[in-house]
Scaffold this motif. Structure first.
Motif, PDB file in Angstrom:
ATOM      1  N   GLY A  49      44.016  33.864  28.470  1.00  0.00           N
ATOM      2  CA  GLY A  49      42.687  33.346  28.786  1.00  0.00           C
ATOM      3  C   GLY A  49      42.710  32.823  30.212  1.00  0.00           C
ATOM      4  O   GLY A  49      43.778  32.670  30.804  1.00  0.00           O
ATOM      5  N   GLY A  50      41.543  32.547  30.756  1.00  0.00           N
ATOM      6  CA  GLY A  50      41.497  32.103  32.144  1.00  0.00           C
ATOM      7  C   GLY A  50      40.564  30.928  32.367  1.00  0.00           C
ATOM      8  O   GLY A  50      39.610  30.700  31.610  1.00  0.00           O
ATOM      9  N   GLY A  51      40.873  30.165  33.402  1.00  0.00           N
ATOM     10  CA  GLY A  51      39.983  29.110  33.870  1.00  0.00           C
ATOM     11  C   GLY A  51      39.988  29.207  35.377  1.00  0.00           C
ATOM     12  O   GLY A  51      41.006  29.562  35.972  1.00  0.00           O
ATOM     13  N   CYS A  52      38.863  28.924  36.008  1.00  0.00           N
ATOM     14  CA  CYS A  52      38.831  29.072  37.454  1.00  0.00           C
ATOM     15  C   CYS A  52      37.717  28.220  38.033  1.00  0.00           C
ATOM     16  O   CYS A  52      36.905  27.651  37.303  1.00  0.00           O
ATOM     17  N   THR A  53      37.668  28.181  39.371  1.00  0.00           N
ATOM     18  CA  THR A  53      36.581  27.459  40.023  1.00  0.00           C
ATOM     19  C   THR A  53      35.290  28.271  39.875  1.00  0.00           C
ATOM     20  O   THR A  53      35.321  29.477  39.612  1.00  0.00           O
ATOM     21  N   GLY A  54      34.165  27.606  40.087  1.00  0.00           N
ATOM     22  CA  GLY A  54      32.879  28.276  39.933  1.00  0.00           C
ATOM     23  C   GLY A  54      32.710  29.472  40.866  1.00  0.00           C
ATOM     24  O   GLY A  54      32.133  30.485  40.503  1.00  0.00           O
ATOM     25  N   VAL A  55      33.274  29.341  42.066  1.00  0.00           N
ATOM     26  CA  VAL A  55      33.150  30.415  43.059  1.00  0.00           C
ATOM     27  C   VAL A  55      33.882  31.671  42.603  1.00  0.00           C
ATOM     28  O   VAL A  55      33.435  32.791  42.810  1.00  0.00           O
ATOM     29  N   MET A  56      35.017  31.490  41.960  1.00  0.00           N
ATOM     30  CA  MET A  56      35.851  32.632  41.573  1.00  0.00           C
ATOM     31  C   MET A  56      35.391  33.276  40.284  1.00  0.00           C
ATOM     32  O   MET A  56      35.753  34.425  40.009  1.00  0.00           O
ATOM     33  N   ALA A  57      34.616  32.549  39.475  1.00  0.00           N
ATOM     34  CA  ALA A  57      34.278  33.042  38.136  1.00  0.00           C
ATOM     35  C   ALA A  57      33.620  34.418  38.137  1.00  0.00           C
ATOM     36  O   ALA A  57      34.038  35.297  37.372  1.00  0.00           O
ATOM     37  N   PRO A  58      32.595  34.674  38.975  1.00  0.00           N
ATOM     38  CA  PRO A  58      31.985  36.017  38.925  1.00  0.00           C
ATOM     39  C   PRO A  58      32.982  37.133  39.166  1.00  0.00           C
ATOM     40  O   PRO A  58      32.852  38.218  38.611  1.00  0.00           O
ATOM     41  N   GLY A  59      33.993  36.867  40.002  1.00  0.00           N
ATOM     42  CA  GLY A  59      34.981  37.909  40.296  1.00  0.00           C
ATOM     43  C   GLY A  59      35.888  38.225  39.130  1.00  0.00           C
ATOM     44  O   GLY A  59      36.542  39.271  39.112  1.00  0.00           O
ATOM     45  N   LEU A  60      35.953  37.331  38.124  1.00  0.00           N
ATOM     46  CA  LEU A  60      36.836  37.565  36.980  1.00  0.00           C
ATOM     47  C   LEU A  60      36.091  38.179  35.799  1.00  0.00           C
ATOM     48  O   LEU A  60      36.700  38.475  34.767  1.00  0.00           O
ATOM     49  N   TYR A  61      34.786  38.376  35.934  1.00  0.00           N
ATOM     50  CA  TYR A  61      34.032  38.967  34.829  1.00  0.00           C
ATOM     51  C   TYR A  61      34.490  40.390  34.485  1.00  0.00           C
ATOM     52  O   TYR A  61      34.490  40.757  33.301  1.00  0.00           O
ATOM     53  N   PRO A  62      34.890  41.223  35.453  1.00  0.00           N
ATOM     54  CA  PRO A  62      35.422  42.541  35.039  1.00  0.00           C
ATOM     55  C   PRO A  62      36.619  42.419  34.105  1.00  0.00           C
ATOM     56  O   PRO A  62      36.741  43.180  33.146  1.00  0.00           O
ATOM     57  N   LEU A  63      37.491  41.453  34.342  1.00  0.00           N
ATOM     58  CA  LEU A  63      38.643  41.275  33.452  1.00  0.00           C
ATOM     59  C   LEU A  63      38.173  40.812  32.072  1.00  0.00           C
ATOM     60  O   LEU A  63      38.729  41.199  31.039  1.00  0.00           O
ATOM     61  N   LEU A  64      37.152  39.976  32.052  1.00  0.00           N
ATOM     62  CA  LEU A  64      36.649  39.456  30.780  1.00  0.00           C
ATOM     63  C   LEU A  64      35.959  40.573  29.996  1.00  0.00           C
ATOM     64  O   LEU A  64      36.201  40.756  28.801  1.00  0.00           O
ATOM     65  N   ARG A  65      35.118  41.347  30.662  1.00  0.00           N
ATOM     66  CA  ARG A  65      34.368  42.400  29.977  1.00  0.00           C
ATOM     67  C   ARG A  65      35.289  43.472  29.425  1.00  0.00           C
ATOM     68  O   ARG A  65      34.974  44.082  28.412  1.00  0.00           O
ATOM     69  N   SER A  66      36.402  43.721  30.098  1.00  0.00           N
ATOM     70  CA  SER A  66      37.294  44.776  29.618  1.00  0.00           C
ATOM     71  C   SER A  66      38.312  44.269  28.603  1.00  0.00           C
ATOM     72  O   SER A  66      39.136  45.021  28.123  1.00  0.00           O
ATOM     73  N   GLY A  67      38.262  42.982  28.294  1.00  0.00           N
ATOM     74  CA  GLY A  67      39.177  42.447  27.288  1.00  0.00           C
ATOM     75  C   GLY A  67      40.545  42.091  27.821  1.00  0.00           C
ATOM     76  O   GLY A  67      41.448  41.760  27.060  1.00  0.00           O
ATOM     77  N   GLN A  68      40.727  42.157  29.129  1.00  0.00           N
ATOM     78  CA  GLN A  68      42.039  41.821  29.684  1.00  0.00           C
ATOM     79  C   GLN A  68      42.299  40.322  29.563  1.00  0.00           C
ATOM     80  O   GLN A  68      43.441  39.900  29.412  1.00  0.00           O
ATOM     81  N   ILE A  69      41.253  39.522  29.650  1.00  0.00           N
ATOM     82  CA  ILE A  69      41.357  38.116  29.262  1.00  0.00           C
ATOM     83  C   ILE A  69      40.340  37.912  28.148  1.00  0.00           C
ATOM     84  O   ILE A  69      39.287  38.556  28.136  1.00  0.00           O
ATOM     85  N   ASN A  70      40.677  37.042  27.195  1.00  0.00           N
ATOM     86  CA  ASN A  70      39.779  36.926  26.038  1.00  0.00           C
ATOM     87  C   ASN A  70      38.782  35.777  26.176  1.00  0.00           C
ATOM     88  O   ASN A  70      38.000  35.530  25.270  1.00  0.00           O
ATOM     89  N   GLY A  71      38.804  35.096  27.295  1.00  0.00           N
ATOM     90  CA  GLY A  71      37.837  34.015  27.515  1.00  0.00           C
ATOM     91  C   GLY A  71      37.952  33.529  28.937  1.00  0.00           C
ATOM     92  O   GLY A  71      38.978  33.750  29.593  1.00  0.00           O
ATOM     93  N   LEU A  72      36.905  32.896  29.418  1.00  0.00           N
ATOM     94  CA  LEU A  72      36.912  32.418  30.806  1.00  0.00           C
ATOM     95  C   LEU A  72      36.162  31.100  30.884  1.00  0.00           C
ATOM     96  O   LEU A  72      35.001  31.006  30.483  1.00  0.00           O
ATOM     97  N   ILE A  73      36.848  30.078  31.403  1.00  0.00           N
ATOM     98  CA  ILE A  73      36.209  28.765  31.610  1.00  0.00           C
ATOM     99  C   ILE A  73      35.907  28.692  33.102  1.00  0.00           C
ATOM    100  O   ILE A  73      36.810  28.558  33.926  1.00  0.00           O
ATOM    101  N   GLY A  74      34.625  28.812  33.445  1.00  0.00           N
ATOM    102  CA  GLY A  74      34.257  28.899  34.856  1.00  0.00           C
ATOM    103  C   GLY A  74      33.721  27.603  35.406  1.00  0.00           C
ATOM    104  O   GLY A  74      32.635  27.170  35.016  1.00  0.00           O
TER     105      GLY A  74
END
Lengths: 459, 216, 278
Positions: C198-223
């Motif tokens: 799973g992932g957590g990141c700053t607000g600025v970085m969150a949109p850039g991690l959505y491809p990983l989230l949508r493809s199931g590479q990470i199972n959740g994201l705390i933005g």
């Protein structure tokens, strides 16, 4: 129908008067029934109907009993072998599906170690699951490594969670079918886990990588023989304009190469563009300031700047300290550069390379001094800040394209061409793959996977 | 000399590049062991890079102080700060707290480094506002679309926005999950192809700028 | 200079003052608006909820003090959740400047939840190499970290029993502020060693991690701070993130109002210029 109000129960809720039988003085039950019914054939038909109904209602009970007493057939065609394309410590078990596979029936996987066939009763149960699960089609085998058809059962025994498989050690594995108290075991099969040297599942990945490498080499070869067209990048026109403006105002140019080191493509592209900027600055006699975060990048850029001044015919104007190292810490560097911007008030700021959170701090400070700002970055999370605060922004690969456009080196131009061909291929695959995947779902067909698996990432 | 500055590094790059590209496709434990050894070397070299960074900093500012260049006083402050932090860190054995009690190093970390870094990052909030005010103008159709999307996402990402315009939350989710994700993927694919192409060029010696120096 | 031109060229410091007040006042006088939980944050929460007691949870605090306002509340919430579920927590960091802060947050939450170092959790500290550390941990955790941050040998710690490498980790979460961060943990960690991430990141970085989230590479994201606030609501322990949402709401609204005003002034001045020119 009846001579009296009494009637025999024929599956109805009506009350009946039991025949008084022999005690009543009749010769036989038949005679009694004859006396009760006006038409003797009626009672015979009633009795026959009663027997027929009762035998039907009982039949399932008899059938069930027969069924439960029938023996379970053991799993058929059990094969066990070393899991291919792995680092060892794993065995794969395959067996044929049965007609009675259902959620009520279970399969068990049993394991024992040793070279001699074991007593099945002594084998350890390492897994148990419903019989309508664990098929080859649910696993991740690509078609070129799939061991059998998709309808076969499959289970992978791996190290961990109560199972220990040592490479080179012989194990016996069998499958048992369990239903209630019944259990049927297949004959144990012998196998030895071994590590493998090649991961055949990833051959598609290797072939695609080699294909792309081949395309890049081909494109570079083509670029060496003839001119390849590159479209004009709008931001590059602005580079000359910015340098010209700085010259008119008599103010220096500030150029930054980003946060990464020389092994990053964005820093290499920034260094190439610096060569072009330095050449123009040398030609116009404009001061150039290049603060660095990385000593090796600074050393490389010093050489590039020196070379540029030489090519411009102005080696005497070159200053060694035009490229200087500040610090590698993110915000310390940012504070230092902001200070330079506010004190020296450069007329043109170039932000080329990869940036992190410091991007907006740098560009906003630069904007407050009224400088013309040109950015080029592959840091997609900082792009919004560059786009809003800079006059021109080279987005992502435009930065790589800009360095190729400026240098016109066959290697750079050819690489760009190769990347474009790669992207065109990916676009084609996306389009064809989407159509095929949709067809596969609509027609419930497996043949689209022949194409789709080639582009799937399988581990 | 040129042989050791140019040819040897290129040869090392070629051999190790091909070996470790191939390593990805070899699952055998021997291959994994080789990767582990090399990454341990990377960690060791990474440690040296830290030393290199610090010594470069010392050298640059020592020159500034010696020559009494413009701003040499700040270089002196940097020296005092760096040496002081190193001394305090060594004295505290690199620990910010021992048995719950803050050390001198912990004091420097908590009351100097943390607030300073936090301040620099916090300035971003103000700069975002001033940059938005200056630049978020609907000068063209594309700029108008950007503006509308920005407003929707800004509203949808905060409770007040969702309270005032309930649909903004779902809309901003859709923008992030569909529009944003697809565009990011496109940029990611492009950048990744660029990285792979550059790696191939570096491995086969066609790109040599990382060695230093200009054209040959 | 007309009023609209003056407003278009307004001193930045006035904007800074507005933003400053919008940040400060809601912190002093909180409102407490409801916060909707997003599926991305719920993904991390649900997965930790599903882990049985004694599962191994790895938390990598890959951020420095600059990102503390956004990622520190995320770390606190995740640690509280993990300790409440009696998971075995392995904490570490890949950023040298974040080591002290990571140690403080782990120690503070562990003390609050009554957990013992070595038995319920371990803080491994920092090791140089970035992504090389992940690869080494994937092969041999004790080789990558022979001792924990306090100097105790990692071999023999009861919290690490049965954990030889990253393959034995049940769930890992990286709270990343840059590189190395979530992407590095996926490429060099999950992709090779097959643990859930799973992932957590700053607000600025969150949109850039959505491809990983949508493809199931990470199972959740705390933005960002919003994600941290959602997580605090989920674990029913409100903290600094929820408190900060009022300030963030006011600031966002202020920026939107400023942008709308700026566009009104811009169109007004453009129309005036056209009228004068026409």
């Amino acid at each position: 129908m009846l001579k009296t109000s009494a009637s025999f129960v024929l599956g109805s809720s009506k009350s009946s008067t039991y025949p008084r039988g022999y005690a009543s003085g009749f010769d036989s039950p038949v005679a009694l029934l004859d006396s009760r019914f006006e038409h003797p054939v009626l009672w015979k038909a009633s009795v026959f109907l009663l027997v027929a109904v009762l035998s039907q209602s009982w039949l399932p009970v008899f059938a069930q009993t027969a069924e439960t007493k029938k023996a379970l057939s053991p799993p058929q065609d059990v094969r066990v072998f070393d899991t291919p394309s792995d680092g060892g410590g794993s065995l794969t078990v395959l067996w044929a599906p049965a007609s009675d596979d259902s959620a009520a029936v279970k399969y068990q996987i049993l394991l024992s170690e040793g070279p001699t066939p074991p007593d099945p009763a002594a084998m350890k149960v390492v897994a148990e699951f419903p019989a309508n699960q664990r098929y080859v089609r649910e696993s991740k085998w690509p078609w070129w490594t799939r061991p059998t058809t998709g309808d076969q059962h499959q289970f992978a025994l791996r190290n961990g969670k109560g199972v220990e498989l040592k490479n080179g050690t012989t194990y016996f594995v069998t499958v048992a079918k369990v239903s209630g108290d019944n259990r049927a075991l297949a004959t144990p099969v012998q196998a030895t886990p071994e590590p493998n040297w090649i991961n055949w599942n990833q051959m598609n990945n290797l072939l695609l990588a080699l294909l792309f490498g081949g395309i890049v080499f081909y494109a570079i070869g083509t670029a060496r023989k003839r001119e390849i067209f590159l479209r004009r990048i709008p931001g590059l026109d602005a580079v000359d304009e910015a340098i010209g403006r700085a010259t008119e105002l008599g103010k220096p140019i500030l150029y930054m190469t980003g946060a990464h080191d020389m092994s990053d493509p964005s820093t290499i592209a920034a260094a190439v563009i610096l060569g072009r900027v330095a050449k123009r600055a040398a030609a116009y006699g404009t001061d150039l300031l290049v603060p660095h975060r990385e000593p090796i990048t600074m050393a490389v850029c010093q050489e590039i700047t020196k070379q540029a001044y030489l090519e411009a015919g102005k080696p005497d104007l070159y200053k060694d300290d035009s490229n200087f190292f500040i610090t590698s810490d993110q915000f310390s560097y940012t504070a230092a550069v902001d200070g330079i911007m506010l004190r020296k008030k450069p007329a043109a700021n170039f932000f080329m390379g990869h940036y992190f959170a410091e991007a907006l701090l740098l560009t906003e400070t630069g904007a407050s001094t009224g400088a013309i700002q040109i950015a080029g970055t592959d840091a997609d999370h900082q792009l919004p800040f560059f786009v809003t605060t800079c006059d021109y922004t080279l987005i992502g690969e435009e930065l790589y394209a800009a360095s190729a456009y400026l240098s016109r080196e066959p290697v750079q131009v050819g690489t760009l061409r190769g990347q474009d061909i790669g992207k065109a291929l990916i676009l084609g695959v996306l389009g064809i793959g989407t159509i095929l995947a949709t067809l596969g779902v609509m027609l419930d067909a497996q043949w689209p996977h022949i194409f789709l698996d080639v582009f799937k990432d399988v581990k | 000399m040129n042989f050791f500055r140019r040819q040897v590094p290129l040869l090392i790059t070629l051999i190790t590049g091909i070996v470790f590209a191939a390593q990805y496709y070899v699952p055998h434990p021997a291959s994994e062991q080789m990767l582990t050894s090399v990454t341990k070397w990377l960690q060791i070299i990474g440690g040296f890079a830290l030393v290199l960074g610090v010594s470069s900093l010392f050298h640059v500012h020592a020159v500034k102080i010696r020559r009494k260049e413009v701003g040499w006083g700040y270089s002196f402050v940097l020296y005092v700060g760096m040496l002081g932090t190193i001394a305090v860190g060594l004295w505290s054995n690199g620990k910010e707290a021992i048995d719950g009690t803050m050390t001198a190093f912990g004091w420097v970390y908590n009351f100097m480094m943390v607030p300073l870094q936090g301040t620099m990052f916090a300035i971003l909030a103000f700069f975002i506002a001033s940059a938005a005010y200056r630049s978020f103008r609907a000068r063209s159709r594309e700029a108008a679309v950007l503006l509308i999307a920005a407003v929707i996402v800004m509203m949808g990402r905060v409770p007040l926005g969702e309270y005032l315009i309930p649909i903004s939350g779902d809309l901003s989710q859709w923008i992030l999950n569909v529009l944003n994700a697809s565009v990011r993927r496109a940029i990611l694919i492009g950048v990744s192809l660029g990285t792979v192409a550059l790696s191939i060029k570096i491995i086969f010696g066609m790109e040599r700028s990382y060695l230093g120096g200009g054209k040959e | 200079m007309t009023f609209t031109e003056r407003m278009l060229k307004i001193d930045r410091r006035i904007i800074f003052l507005v933003i400053g007040l919008c940040t400060l006042l809601p912190l002093l006088y909180p409102v407490g608006l409801p916060i909707k939980i997003s599926p991305e944050v719920r993904g991390v929460y649900d997965h930790i909820e599903s882990l049985p007691e004694g599962s191994v949870f790895l938390l990598s605090l890959d951020f420095d003090p600059a990102s503390k306002p956004e990622l520190h509340p995320q770390a606190i919430s995740l640690l509280r959740h993990a300790f409440r579920k009696n998971l075995r927590v392995i904490a570490m960091t890949l950023w040298v400047s974040g080591t002290g802060m990571a140690d403080q947050v782990v120690t503070q939450v562990a003390r609050e939840m009554g957990k013992d170092s070595g038995k319920d959790y371990v803080f491994l500290g920092w090791s140089p190499g970035g992504t090389a550390v992940i690869i080494n941990m994937g092969q041999d955790l004790y080789g990558a970290f022979p001792a924990d941050y306090s100097g105790k040998p990692t071999k023999g710690l009861s919290v690490l029993q049965g954990v030889a490498s990253l393959r034995d980790v049940n769930y890992a979460v990286s709270l990343g502020a840059g590189n190395p961060g979530v992407e590095a943990w996926y490429v060099f960690g999950k992709d090779k060693y097959k643990f859930e991430l799973g992932g957590g990141c700053t607000g600025v970085m969150a949109p850039g991690l959505y491809p990983l989230l949508r493809s199931g590479q990470i199972n959740g994201l705390i933005g960002g701070l919003r994600g941290a606030a959602e997580y605090e609501i989920l674990i029913d322990q409100k903290g600094k993130a929820v408190a900060g949402m009022d300030a963030q709401s006011a600031t966002h609204l202020a920026i939107i109002v400023l942008v709308i005003m700026c566009n009104l002034f811009y169109f007004s001045s453009r129309n005036r210029a056209r009228q004068q020119g026409g």
